[in-house]
Design a protein around this motif. Structure first.
Motif, PDB file in Angstrom:
ATOM      1  N   VAL A 105       2.930 -11.367  -4.230  1.00  0.00           N
ATOM      2  CA  VAL A 105       1.486 -11.213  -4.407  1.00  0.00           C
ATOM      3  C   VAL A 105       1.025 -10.013  -3.582  1.00  0.00           C
ATOM      4  N   CYS A 106      -0.230  -9.573  -3.797  1.00  0.00           N
ATOM      5  CA  CYS A 106      -0.825  -8.606  -2.889  1.00  0.00           C
ATOM      6  C   CYS A 106      -1.142  -9.357  -1.599  1.00  0.00           C
ATOM      7  N   PRO A 107      -0.716  -8.841  -0.437  1.00  0.00           N
ATOM      8  CA  PRO A 107      -0.954  -9.573   0.814  1.00  0.00           C
ATOM      9  C   PRO A 107      -2.439  -9.812   1.090  1.00  0.00           C
ATOM     10  N   GLU A 108      -3.305  -8.968   0.499  1.00  0.00           N
ATOM     11  CA  GLU A 108      -4.738  -9.122   0.745  1.00  0.00           C
ATOM     12  C   GLU A 108      -5.474  -9.848  -0.367  1.00  0.00           C
ATOM     13  N   HIS A 109      -4.999  -9.694  -1.585  1.00  0.00           N
ATOM     14  CA  HIS A 109      -5.778 -10.206  -2.712  1.00  0.00           C
ATOM     15  C   HIS A 109      -5.118 -11.314  -3.508  1.00  0.00           C
ATOM     16  N   GLY A 110      -3.853 -11.575  -3.192  1.00  0.00           N
ATOM     17  CA  GLY A 110      -3.207 -12.703  -3.852  1.00  0.00           C
ATOM     18  C   GLY A 110      -2.615 -12.357  -5.189  1.00  0.00           C
ATOM     19  N   ASN A 111      -2.878 -13.246  -6.131  1.00  0.00           N
ATOM     20  CA  ASN A 111      -2.198 -13.162  -7.420  1.00  0.00           C
ATOM     21  C   ASN A 111      -2.857 -12.122  -8.337  1.00  0.00           C
ATOM     22  N   THR A 112      -2.823 -10.879  -7.913  1.00  0.00           N
ATOM     23  CA  THR A 112      -3.556  -9.830  -8.623  1.00  0.00           C
ATOM     24  C   THR A 112      -2.643  -8.682  -9.020  1.00  0.00           C
ATOM     25  N   LEU A 113      -1.342  -8.939  -9.089  1.00  0.00           N
ATOM     26  CA  LEU A 113      -0.416  -7.844  -9.362  1.00  0.00           C
ATOM     27  C   LEU A 113      -0.133  -7.685 -10.854  1.00  0.00           C
ATOM     28  N   THR A 171       1.230  -3.079  -9.201  1.00  0.00           N
ATOM     29  CA  THR A 171      -0.057  -2.560  -8.735  1.00  0.00           C
ATOM     30  C   THR A 171      -1.014  -3.723  -8.559  1.00  0.00           C
ATOM     31  N   CYS A 172      -1.766  -3.728  -7.446  1.00  0.00           N
ATOM     32  CA  CYS A 172      -2.808  -4.733  -7.270  1.00  0.00           C
ATOM     33  C   CYS A 172      -4.014  -4.287  -8.083  1.00  0.00           C
ATOM     34  N   ARG A 173      -4.526  -5.192  -8.888  1.00  0.00           N
ATOM     35  CA  ARG A 173      -5.669  -4.842  -9.743  1.00  0.00           C
ATOM     36  C   ARG A 173      -6.948  -4.668  -8.930  1.00  0.00           C
ATOM     37  N   VAL A 174      -6.966  -5.203  -7.688  1.00  0.00           N
ATOM     38  CA  VAL A 174      -8.184  -5.108  -6.879  1.00  0.00           C
ATOM     39  C   VAL A 174      -8.165  -3.860  -5.997  1.00  0.00           C
ATOM     40  N   CYS A 175      -7.105  -3.714  -5.181  1.00  0.00           N
ATOM     41  CA  CYS A 175      -7.108  -2.603  -4.218  1.00  0.00           C
ATOM     42  C   CYS A 175      -6.284  -1.405  -4.704  1.00  0.00           C
ATOM     43  N   ARG A 176      -5.627  -1.542  -5.833  1.00  0.00           N
ATOM     44  CA  ARG A 176      -4.819  -0.473  -6.429  1.00  0.00           C
ATOM     45  C   ARG A 176      -3.603  -0.108  -5.589  1.00  0.00           C
TER      46      ARG A 176
HETATM   47 ZN   LIG Z   1      -4.773  -5.913  -3.254  1.00  0.00          ZN
END
Ligand SMILES: [Zn+2]
Ligand SMILES: [Zn+2]
Length: 155
Positions: A80-88, A96-101
């Motif tokens: 997962v993204c360590p900051e945003h979770g299940n957003t990859l 790529t994280c869909r939130v922080c890119r």
């Molecule tokens: Zn993120």
């Protein structure tokens, strides 16, 4: 400075030895000695030293437990993204994280999570699991009635 549980246990041993000495001194006084009343504080000191030894031992245990946790990884079967979770999103071996890119140049979503364990989650029936910051986000949404405890804030 790096404190070890062994150092704390050593201090606990010394506190224990001191309390035994203080206790022995007090116990060595004849019961009818007029000095007994004036040594009450020494008697109390022995009690405090006993408690200090117990507290030091407890700290040694807590530290050892924390160290063991700090070295363990989350282990969920997906990343997962360590900051945003299940957003990859993963494409051609890039995640790529869909939130922080933020990007990772491997299929992070398809790999076991290697982030450090930072949370203990207890579900409604009492089953405990350890997870990282990223995974706890998903768990918060999915696990109703669960208890979330941040491990480094627990001490
Ligand atoms: Zn993120
Ligand atoms: Zn994780």
């Amino acid at each position: 400075m790096n404190i070890t549980p062994a150092q704390l246990r050593d201090l606990a041993d010394r506190a224990d030895a001191l309390q035994a000495e203080a206790r022995a001194l007090y116990a060595g006084l004849p019961v009818d000695s007029p000095e007994r009343a004036h040594l009450q504080a020494a008697h109390h000191a022995a009690e405090w030293l006993k408690r200090a030894g117990e507290d030091l031992l407890r700290a040694a245990g807590d530290l050892a437990q924390y160290r063991a946790l700090a070295e363990s990884t989350c282990g969920f079967p997906w990343g997962v993204c360590p900051e945003h979770g299940n957003t990859l999103s993963s494409m051609a071996n890039v995640s790529t994280c869909r939130v922080c890119r933020r990007t990772w140049d491997y299929d992070r979503r398809g790999q076991k999570c290697g982030e450090p364990v930072t949370w203990k989650v207890t579900d409604r029936v009492g089953t405990e699991s350890l997870m990282c910051d990223g995974h706890v986000l998903g768990a918060r949404a999915a696990m109703q009635g669960a208890t979330f405890m941040r491990l480094d804030a627990a001490t």
